[in-house]
Write a protein that holds these residues in place. Sequence first.
Motif, PDB file in Angstrom:
ATOM      1  N   ALA A 185      -6.804  -0.543   4.442  1.00 53.80           N
ATOM      2  CA  ALA A 185      -5.662  -0.701   4.497  1.00 53.80           C
ATOM      3  C   ALA A 185      -4.760   0.547   4.614  1.00 53.80           C
ATOM      4  O   ALA A 185      -5.359   1.813   3.912  1.00 53.80           O
ATOM      5  CB  ALA A 185      -5.059  -1.547   3.122  1.00 53.80           C
ATOM      6  N   ASP A 207      -9.684   4.565   1.119  1.00 57.39           N
ATOM      7  CA  ASP A 207      -9.106   3.211   0.822  1.00 57.39           C
ATOM      8  C   ASP A 207      -7.417   3.074   0.582  1.00 57.39           C
ATOM      9  O   ASP A 207      -7.047   4.249   0.216  1.00 57.39           O
ATOM     10  CB  ASP A 207      -9.463   2.479  -0.484  1.00 57.39           C
ATOM     11  CG  ASP A 207     -11.207   2.222  -0.517  1.00 57.39           C
ATOM     12  OD1 ASP A 207     -11.575   1.943   0.497  1.00 57.39           O
ATOM     13  OD2 ASP A 207     -11.879   2.711  -1.611  1.00 57.39           O
ATOM     14  N   GLY A 208      -6.812   2.240   0.536  1.00 60.14           N
ATOM     15  CA  GLY A 208      -5.428   2.066   0.545  1.00 60.14           C
ATOM     16  C   GLY A 208      -5.294   1.847  -0.934  1.00 60.14           C
ATOM     17  O   GLY A 208      -6.096   1.114  -1.486  1.00 60.14           O
ATOM     18  N   ALA A 234      -2.803   0.481  -3.775  1.00 52.42           N
ATOM     19  CA  ALA A 234      -1.357  -0.262  -4.221  1.00 52.42           C
ATOM     20  C   ALA A 234      -1.276  -0.175  -5.686  1.00 52.42           C
ATOM     21  O   ALA A 234      -2.100   0.605  -6.539  1.00 52.42           O
ATOM     22  CB  ALA A 234      -1.638  -1.918  -4.056  1.00 52.42           C
ATOM     23  N   ILE A 276       0.716  -1.052  -0.098  1.00 53.83           N
ATOM     24  CA  ILE A 276       0.115  -0.144   0.024  1.00 53.83           C
ATOM     25  C   ILE A 276       0.858   1.169   0.010  1.00 53.83           C
ATOM     26  O   ILE A 276       1.798   1.391   0.983  1.00 53.83           O
ATOM     27  CB  ILE A 276      -0.915  -0.023   1.054  1.00 53.83           C
ATOM     28  CG1 ILE A 276      -1.788  -1.466   1.297  1.00 53.83           C
ATOM     29  CG2 ILE A 276      -1.876   1.115   1.121  1.00 53.83           C
ATOM     30  CD1 ILE A 276      -2.579  -1.556   0.124  1.00 53.83           C
ATOM     31  N   TYR A 321      -7.583  -0.663  -5.215  1.00 55.19           N
ATOM     32  CA  TYR A 321      -7.905   0.053  -4.147  1.00 55.19           C
ATOM     33  C   TYR A 321      -8.306  -1.100  -3.020  1.00 55.19           C
ATOM     34  O   TYR A 321      -9.102  -1.968  -3.400  1.00 55.19           O
ATOM     35  CB  TYR A 321      -9.124   0.719  -4.492  1.00 55.19           C
ATOM     36  CG  TYR A 321      -8.968   2.025  -5.390  1.00 55.19           C
ATOM     37  CD1 TYR A 321      -8.455   3.224  -4.775  1.00 55.19           C
ATOM     38  CD2 TYR A 321      -8.787   1.783  -6.678  1.00 55.19           C
ATOM     39  CE1 TYR A 321      -8.292   4.399  -5.454  1.00 55.19           C
ATOM     40  CE2 TYR A 321      -8.600   3.076  -7.347  1.00 55.19           C
ATOM     41  CZ  TYR A 321      -8.279   4.411  -6.942  1.00 55.19           C
ATOM     42  OH  TYR A 321      -7.879   5.140  -7.758  1.00 55.19           O
TER      43      TYR A 321
END
Length: 405
Positions: free
Chosen positions: A27, A15-16, A18, A7, A23
């Motif tokens: 995270a 949302d995290g 990456a 992340i 999404y």
Amino acid sequence: MSETVQIEALGAKGDGIAPGPLYVPFALPGETVEVERRGARARPLRIVQPSAERREPPCPHFGACGGCDLQHASDELYRAFKRELVAEAFRRAGIKTEVAPLVPCAPGTRRRAVFTAVRAGPRVLLGFHQAQSHRIEDLKTCLVAVPAIEKALPLLRRLAATLIDRKRPLRLTVFAGPAGLDIAAEDAARLTHALRQSALTMALEAGLARLTVGGEVLVESRRPVVDLGGIVVEPPPGAFLQAVTGAEAQMATLVETHLEDAKAAADLFCGVGTFTLRLARHTAVHGVEGEAPALAALDKARRGAPGLKPVTSERRDLFRRPMTAKELARFDAVVFDPPRAGAEAQARELAASKVKRVAAVSCNPTTLARDAAILIEGGYALLSVTPIDQFLWSHHVEAVALFSR
């Protein structure tokens, strides 16, 4: 099939994010997370390496209830995230400005909430929508609400079971004020005599200040009131009110201080008079609002408050018919607090006007930044931007921007 991702940042809805982007709900930046990919979104399976900013969420509904996004983040990360939402919106609008630190919000302070109730077989579920879903999380507690609302959840569920229609969800707008709970039900079942009596009895036994169903006041044991800086207003059923008293006070202080030297001010999208009545202690004010009941409440409060400067009001749809630059010529100050869509048309008229000071209040950083860019292009200088939290642990943030020419 699961995979492990890193992340890198938080997205606008908490949302995290990456690489991809992908999404990942719940995270945090710097975490390694095992996920199950579902298009551009992923379901988190396991936190392989947690962030030092991760905290234990205090609410048992966290992760299911869509009302809160960030209970798992430290206060420092959470506040920086909300401030950055506002800063990023202004950067994207091409505006270089310093954004003040977030004005924080404490748990248990939200005095107004809108709950949804739905049928689930023989049960009635009452709460907020689940994250990324139309399903309702049946709340047993709510840590953001004032204690009076949280304690009333069993009552609200029973009331919903009485009033709910067979084919559609029921909406309950609940306000906890000095007089007690004020509840407005919308999309209820047709009020038969038996149903009306049942709801009336329940409201009286619970000591509700007021119960309104589909616009009909069934019970008003005590007149609901809201204190707007020392001036008492009787809001209409289901009226829009700022969710947190402290947040409202912070916004009002910024607006009042900026406009305190004005001789005549306009309050656009004024509602029941959150800013109008405060400003009228030292400035003549013209309030403009599209909802007649809100204006009636403002007018009644104005007549009952001694020592105010002249207050006038006007019912007007400012989206369809914004106040023109010519109409604004009699004001040297304006405050506007529109819905999430912002006030683009009104901002263009302000940009063409000679109004000296403007205070813009918004619950949407994106539309606020858009409207700010219009004002700046019209010759205004942006003096400050202050983010204010009143929807705790969510990705929603208020902001007040101050301008002068």
